[in-house]
Enzyme design. Structure first.
Site: not given
Length: 590
Positions: A233, A236, A238, A284, A353, A540
């Site tokens: 990604f 992320m 977190n 998003e 998104y 990705q």
């Protein structure tokens, strides 16, 4: 050992149902605090009932039904490590190539392979963890506090309630450097200087603007962990410790603003969370809007509109590929009932998104005053902080906050009905005005036209100075060149020589577009750049478009795809491996 402190919600519960991946092996479960247990742990019967390839229902049988409101403490001893949420990297898959590395990736429903839990965004909890690792390694987690104790043991505590997908752990040869009053960067030793140089003094400015717009930053620290190159990604979010791709280390701060998106999740996603993955746009779409509000304050409206135009182009590309009426092109996606139906990861695309951003922009348009809408966003965050909510909650609060709009019936304006936004697939009914970006878009469009001409006007091309163009202006130019490709013979080679800033860039966004242009023009002499880029990272967003382009290209391009995948597959995340296998027509293991 996982210890779950629970309060019974319903009278008479006799079976506790948790999420656990089939690879998670439970050795023992015991209960403290059950009726009449005298304080001693009571062994419990546990059975695993598989539902889908990524999950099981772990049924824990209680000795007798519980009372509503009763507190209980459940202990589960288990082994984990083989599931998709726990990623193990060999030394050669890291940046330093000296020591192994592991990290967890919970979103959307993968943390059930890390620990037994209620693996749904509708449930939030605090957590603490004690993690012992070998000497020479450091553990970090998404926690508000941490300390190192003897025997290389790290103790973490998250004092704010978060959904299970935001609990994250990484262990490796990791060091840190301060880059602001409440921020540090973490990375492998070989990357730490580059990380410090790229982000020193940058994060605090973004955080301060976010607080001005959306209210207090409640998470204490905002640290960044630069992951190994195989991290799939861009980032992320977190809490307290964003995991990001090392692709952001461009060497010239040209991608530093990408972190604004992850910072924006501190309010939208982490603090106010979608209750189901079927309404992922609540995370998003609001985050894209918040990102662009911060960007406007920091970089100005023109540059932000240019970046938004790039996002709109990605949405257009996605909808052209899938067809506008594809069921995933709705903001409210139907995921099979229950926690163990369709894997929410399979619903990931640009729609939540960019279409989500358009819907939030439409709400701002209805208000008609930016400062009033900013005030609404602050009130929205304050109203729903630490909660998981639905779109009905969001839109209901919007109409209550603006009673004059509710009275006008703005939720049912023909063609723009809130219900249509949520439940009808297709292109957004409303597009925000991006015309302030035209002062940056127009020169890029005109230059792309010059390069696409049958006869190159070299004098006119040389008259355009791109040395001061920032990342998204160059990206916009390359997107236009890609749209017009294949170019007349010889033009791409000349473009490459004239703009080494592009053809030799270390900036990953530019490298992606340049590789796409190479493939669209079947420039075999430059295939090595495609191979090098795919060997250097496993994100990705960069990996899949290049494999699609190769597999849809010439025989030599297809051969390049197969050769590159066979060489790089071990360094890719399992999800990315499987997506590439589908593109290449290879068998995907369950």
């Amino acid at each position: 050992t996982a210890r779950l402190e629970l309060r019974c919600a319903r009278e008479g519960e006799a079976v506790l149902r948790l999420d656990a991946h089939p690879t998670l092996r439970v050795r023992r479960a015991a209960l403290r605090g059950a009726p009449g247990d005298g304080g001693d742990p009571q062994p419990l019967r546990v059975e695993s009932r598989p539902f889908a390839s990524y999950g099981s229902a772990l049924h824990v049988h209680l000795p007798q039904p519980l009372r509503a409101g009763q507190l209980l403490s459940l202990e589960i001893d288990y082994e984990a490590g083989e599931g998709p949420g726990v990623c193990w990297l060999a030394p050669e898959q890291t940046a330093g190539k000296q020591k192994p590395y592991m990290y967890t990736q919970g979103q959307a429903v993968l943390n059930r392979s890390f620990f037994p839990c209620f693996d749904t965004p509708s449930v939030k909890c605090t957590y603490s963890a004690t993690v012992q690792v070998p000497e020479g390694f450091t553990a970090v987690m998404s926690a508000t506090s941490w300390e190192k104790q003897k025997d290389n043991t790290f103790v973490f505590k998250m004092s704010q309630p978060i959904p299970s997908y935001l609990i994250a752990l990484a262990v490796g040869d990791i060091v840190s450097a301060d880059v602001g009053p409440r921020s540090r960067v973490w990375a492998e030793p070989c990357l730490i200087e580059a990380a410090k140089k790229e982000y020193d003094g940058v994060i605090e400015e973004f955080l301060a603007v976010g607080e001005k717009l959306f209210g207090p930053y409640v998470w204490g620290r905002y640290d960044i962990l630069f992951m190994p190159p195989s991290f799939p990604f861009g980032g992320m979010e977190n809490p307290c410790l964003t995991f990001v791709t090392p692709c952001l280390l461009a060497g010239d701060r040209s991608l530093a603003d990408v972190i604004i998106h992850e910072i924006s999740h501190s309010w939208f996603g982490n603090l106010v969370t979608n209750a189901t993955w079927g309404e992922f746009w609540l995370n998003e779409g609001f985050t894209m809007y918040a990102q662009r509000r911060i960007s406007t304050e920091v970089y100005g409206l023109a540059y932000t509109c240019l970046e938004a135009a790039t996002g709109r182009a990605l949405l257009r590309q996605h909808m052209d590929n899938t067809g506008e009426d594809h069921p995933l092109n709705k903001l409210r996606v139907v995921i099979e009932p229950g926690l163990w139906g369709v894997n929410p990861d399979d619903t990931y695309n640009e729609t939540p998104y960019e279409k989500g951003y358009c819907f939030v922009s439409y709400l701002a348009h209805l208000v008609g005053d930016q400062s009033k809408f900013d005030a609404f966003l602050q009130a929205y965050v304050n109203q729903f902080k630490f909660q998981s909510i639905t779109a009905d909650d969001t839109l209901g609060f919007f109409l209550e906050y603006f009673p004059e709009l509710k009275e006008k019936g703005v939720d049912s304006i023909p063609g723009f009905e809130f219900d249509r936004w949520l439940n009808t697939p297709g292109w957004p009914p409303y597009l925000p005005d991006l015309s302030p970006g035209e002062q940056l878009m127009k020169p890029a469009e005109e230059l792309a036209e010059l390069w696409a001409a049958d006869s190159l006007n070299v004098e006119a091309i040389k008259a355009v100075d791109i040395t001061a163009w920032r990342t998204y202006q160059l990206v916009y130019f390359l997107d236009k060149v890609l749209q017009k490709s294949p170019l007349p013979e010889g033009s791409v080679e000349r473009l490459s020589k004239m703009y080494p800033k592009i053809s030799k860039a270390q900036n990953a966004e530019l490298r992606l577009r340049w590789c796409q242009i190479i493939l669209k023009n079947n420039l075999e002499a430059e295939y090595s750049k495609v191979k090098d880029f795919l060997h250097s990272q496993g994100k990705q967003k960069y990996t899949l478009p290049l494999y699609r382009a190769m597999w849809g290209g010439s025989e030599s391009a297809r051969a390049l795809a197969m050769e590159t995948f066979l060489a790089t597959a071990p360094q890719l995340h399992v999800n990315v491996q499987n997506y590439v296998k589908k593109i290449l027509g290879l068998e995907v293991a369950e």
